[in-house]
Design an enzyme around this catalytic site. Structure first.
Site, PDB file in Angstrom:
ATOM      1  CD  GLU A 120      19.954-119.166 -45.599  1.00 30.67           C
ATOM      2  OE1 GLU A 120      20.662-118.100 -45.422  1.00 30.67           O
ATOM      3  OE2 GLU A 120      20.232-120.553 -45.705  1.00 30.67           O
ATOM      4  N   PRO A 180      24.851-117.123 -52.237  1.00 28.88           N
ATOM      5  CG  PRO A 180      23.628-118.450 -53.780  1.00 28.88           C
ATOM      6  CD  PRO A 180      24.456-118.649 -52.703  1.00 28.88           C
ATOM      7  CE  LYS A 181      23.861-117.239 -46.366  1.00 27.89           C
ATOM      8  NZ  LYS A 181      22.953-118.073 -46.001  1.00 27.89           N
ATOM      9  CE  LYS A 182      18.913-110.072 -54.970  1.00 25.37           C
ATOM     10  NZ  LYS A 182      18.166-109.981 -56.170  1.00 25.37           N
TER      11      LYS A 182
END
Length: 246
Positions: free
Chosen positions: A77, A115-117
């Site tokens: 990440e 707020p993950k993409k």
């Protein structure tokens, strides 16, 4: 399936095979490269939501390697965390995170509001330095380096820093496109076992991208760099402010 069964089994989608399991969410040998840099304070104030307050014009750029996590698997990440205060309590506001594994993307967004993409980050030792990268599609948007284990840091102090509060802006739309959930969430890392902490000379390069705008917070000066290894549990969150109830 009976209505009562739906209610009792409902946790995540799909109902019969959720994208992520129930916790606790334990991470073993979680590895961090955190490069803290000075940026434009006006830009920070534009993007940090009230009632959070920007305290310093700083950003923590993080690369995190998670090779052993319960329920989420093996993934990496990368993203930006901004030092803030909430009612006088110092903490970190997660602006955006980019990762390469669907269960923590789904679970992070649906449970906590991370707020993950989807993207392609990496973190590994490259001969004499630790190297973090972030690619969004075919574009390299972040590169961070630090001299490998040049100087040890106090692991007690670093554990305290990891144990501080973290804040997220959780947004979930209604079926008509309006906001169904809009909340400020606070969570903590728990049961932290620090295994190592180091610092060294560091660099960070951010490149513009329309959909991964990490460079919108420009690097003006490197302030600090840390390489950490720890076991920890990602605690569940609590709502500290409901934007729709005010």
């Amino acid at each position: 399936m009976k209505i009562s069964d739906v209610r009792s089994k409902a946790f995540a989608m799909p109902l019969t095979s959720p994208a992520f399991p129930m916790g606790p969410y334990r991470f073993v040998d979680r590895e961090f490269l955190i490069i803290t840099y000075r940026t434009d304070p006006d830009r920070l104030r534009e993007i940090v939501p009230e009632p959070l307050k920007v305290t310093e014009p700083l950003v923590h750029y993080e690369f995190i390697r998670m090779a052993d996590s319960t329920g989420f698997g093996d993934y990496t990440e990368s993203g930006q965390v901004i030092p803030v205060e909430y009612n006088g309590q110092p903490g970190g506001y997660t602006l955006a995170m980019y990762l390469d594994d669907h269960p923590p993307i789904a679970g992070g967004r649906e449970l906590w509001g991370f707020p993950k993409k989807l993207a392609s980050p990496t973190l590994h030792v490259n001969t004499d330095h630790i190297l973090g990268t972030l690619d969004y599609g075919k574009v390299r948007v972040a590169t961070g380096t630090m001299g490998y284990k040049h100087k040890e840091l106090d692991i007690v102090e670093q554990a305290k820093r990891l144990a501080g509060p973290n804040f997220l802006l959780k947004i979930i739309p209604h079926v008509d496109g309006t906001a169904r959930v809009c909340e400020l969430v606070r969570y903590y890392m728990q049961d932290i076992v620090m295994k190592g902490a180091w610092t060294g000379p560091a660099s960070l390069e951010l490149s513009p991208h329309a959909l991964a705008p990490v460079a919108d917070l420009p690097v003006l000066e490197i302030v600090e760099a840390r390489h950490l290894v720890a076991d920890l549990t990602l605690g569940l969150g609590e709502v500290v402010y409901d934007y729709l109830a005010q």
